[in-house]
Design a protein around this motif. Structure first.
Motif, PDB file in Angstrom:
ATOM      1  N   UNK A 196      -1.052   7.602   4.774  1.00  0.00           N
ATOM      2  CA  UNK A 196      -1.064   8.850   5.522  1.00  0.00           C
ATOM      3  C   UNK A 196      -2.253   9.723   5.126  1.00  0.00           C
ATOM      4  N   UNK A 197      -2.564   9.756   3.847  1.00  0.00           N
ATOM      5  CA  UNK A 197      -3.664  10.610   3.393  1.00  0.00           C
ATOM      6  C   UNK A 197      -5.017  10.079   3.860  1.00  0.00           C
ATOM      7  N   UNK A 198      -5.113   8.743   4.052  1.00  0.00           N
ATOM      8  CA  UNK A 198      -6.367   8.148   4.505  1.00  0.00           C
ATOM      9  C   UNK A 198      -6.409   7.961   6.018  1.00  0.00           C
ATOM     10  N   UNK A 199      -5.361   8.395   6.700  1.00  0.00           N
ATOM     11  CA  UNK A 199      -5.370   8.404   8.154  1.00  0.00           C
ATOM     12  C   UNK A 199      -5.190   7.061   8.824  1.00  0.00           C
ATOM     13  N   UNK A 200      -4.241   6.243   8.325  1.00  0.00           N
ATOM     14  CA  UNK A 200      -3.954   4.983   8.996  1.00  0.00           C
ATOM     15  C   UNK A 200      -2.532   4.551   8.672  1.00  0.00           C
ATOM     16  N   UNK A 201      -2.074   3.554   9.427  1.00  0.00           N
ATOM     17  CA  UNK A 201      -0.784   2.934   9.138  1.00  0.00           C
ATOM     18  C   UNK A 201      -0.903   1.434   9.360  1.00  0.00           C
ATOM     19  N   UNK A 202      -0.232   0.649   8.494  1.00  0.00           N
ATOM     20  CA  UNK A 202      -0.231  -0.810   8.625  1.00  0.00           C
ATOM     21  C   UNK A 202       1.187  -1.335   8.485  1.00  0.00           C
ATOM     22  N   UNK A 208       0.883  -1.165   0.000  1.00  0.00           N
ATOM     23  CA  UNK A 208       0.000   0.000   0.000  1.00  0.00           C
ATOM     24  C   UNK A 208       0.918   1.211   0.000  1.00  0.00           C
ATOM     25  N   UNK A 209       0.743   2.157  -0.908  1.00  0.00           N
ATOM     26  CA  UNK A 209       1.620   3.330  -0.905  1.00  0.00           C
ATOM     27  C   UNK A 209       1.583   4.041   0.450  1.00  0.00           C
ATOM     28  N   UNK A 210       2.755   4.399   0.972  1.00  0.00           N
ATOM     29  CA  UNK A 210       2.805   5.088   2.262  1.00  0.00           C
ATOM     30  C   UNK A 210       2.026   6.391   2.200  1.00  0.00           C
ATOM     31  N   UNK A 211       2.129   7.090   1.092  1.00  0.00           N
ATOM     32  CA  UNK A 211       1.407   8.350   0.939  1.00  0.00           C
ATOM     33  C   UNK A 211      -0.103   8.128   1.042  1.00  0.00           C
ATOM     34  N   UNK A 212      -0.579   7.020   0.523  1.00  0.00           N
ATOM     35  CA  UNK A 212      -2.014   6.717   0.609  1.00  0.00           C
ATOM     36  C   UNK A 212      -2.421   6.434   2.047  1.00  0.00           C
ATOM     37  N   UNK A 272      -4.273   6.818  12.227  1.00  0.00           N
ATOM     38  CA  UNK A 272      -3.185   7.735  12.573  1.00  0.00           C
ATOM     39  C   UNK A 272      -3.123   8.874  11.570  1.00  0.00           C
ATOM     40  N   UNK A 273      -3.243  10.093  12.062  1.00  0.00           N
ATOM     41  CA  UNK A 273      -3.152  11.281  11.223  1.00  0.00           C
ATOM     42  C   UNK A 273      -1.745  11.859  11.324  1.00  0.00           C
ATOM     43  N   UNK A 274      -0.964  11.754  10.248  1.00  0.00           N
ATOM     44  CA  UNK A 274       0.402  12.255  10.263  1.00  0.00           C
ATOM     45  C   UNK A 274       0.536  13.626   9.596  1.00  0.00           C
TER      46      UNK A 274
END
Length: 274
Positions: free
Chosen positions: A123-129, A117-121, A192-194
């Motif tokens: 962050x923009x969607x408000x999560x991390x995996x 999953x693109x890291x930018x996606x 997570x909102x970065x």
């Protein structure tokens, strides 16, 4: 290629159409599964909503119970794909800087950081995996009657610090489901909102963790669609259900021709037997 490198997924024609059109596989959260036991733990409520899965089987022999439960004998298909079929993305410093609105140093030495999953996606969607970064989503389900595995303790506390073992979710099922021979792709996410100042992000992280701990945080989305790689997509095999009608067969052939003409369509080995 050895059959052990393939997995199978029973579904209906409507879902097949969406998979072919979008070139994606949908992951649903544990709280939407038919096994209601799966989302439960010994210590944290509502935590199963942060674990998203896609269920497959390694049994190459057609299963009448699986046809009936997840596809239907009349309007279903079984999809065959290679293991770990997901698209891999290269993440550049430039991509990340656009999301967090700040310069990002490129420490990759010319080798972009890869993820499914693109890291930018994220962050923009408000999560991390974490699994999206490791690219290791696939596990073989363990069937058990061990209550400690079926209802795991996820919370570890030491003074004011605590951790939640999200990685323990989705690995075990009751022995009653053993006929599925299930393998599953598991994606656990942390809201997570970065894209905000660092101090605010850290405060947001702590607040979210506490809300998850007490079972009051909400999942960032009800499902997640993972993109298939071009190679895996083109190698797809589709087996028609044993009692499929002539009209439904035409529908399958039409959508395959339109969206994935290199895919193979097979008749069921159970035709005329049930």
């Amino acid at each position: 290629m050895d059959n052990n490198e393939y997995l199978y997924h029973y579904t209906n024609i409507e879902t097949l159409a969406l998979i072919l059109k979008n070139q994606t596989i949908r992951f649903n959260s544990l709280d939407k599964m038919d096994d209601l036991q799966e989302q439960q733990t010994a210590d944290i409520k509502n935590i199963g909503q942060f674990c998203y899965i896609s269920s497959w089987t390694d049994d190459s022999t057609e299963s009448i119970p699986m046809w009936n439960m997840y596809a239907s004998l009349n309007l279903g298909v079984r999809i065959k794909l290679r293991k770990n079929p997901f698209k891999i993305y290269n993440n550049t410093a430039e991509d990340l800087s656009k999301v967090i609105n700040a310069p990002v140093n490129d420490a990759s030495n010319g080798k972009p950081l890869q993820s499914i999953i693109p890291i930018a996606e994220m962050f923009s969607k408000g999560f991390f995996s974490a699994q999206a970064m490791s690219k290791e989503l696939l596990i073989k389900v363990e069937y058990t009657d061990d209550k400690e595995k079926l209802y795991p303790c996820l919370l570890s506390e030491e003074g004011e610090r605590f951790s939640i073992a999200l990685g323990e979710l989705g690995k075990y099922k009751n022995l009653h489901w053993k006929f599925q021979n299930e393998w599953r792709y598991i994606l656990t996410v942390f809201p997570f909102q970065l894209n905000q100042p660092l101090e605010t992000s850290l405060q947001s992280f702590q607040l979210t963790a506490n809300k998850m701990r007490y079972g009051i945080e909400k999942q960032p989305f009800p499902y997640y669609d993972m993109y298939l790689s071009d190679q895996a997509f083109s190698e797809m095999e589709i087996t028609l259900s044993p009692r499929i009608s002539a009209g439904s067969k035409v529908i399958v052939e039409s959508i395959v021709e339109k969206y994935n003409p290199s895919a193979t369509i097979n008749e069921s080995h159970l035709v005329g037997l049930i």
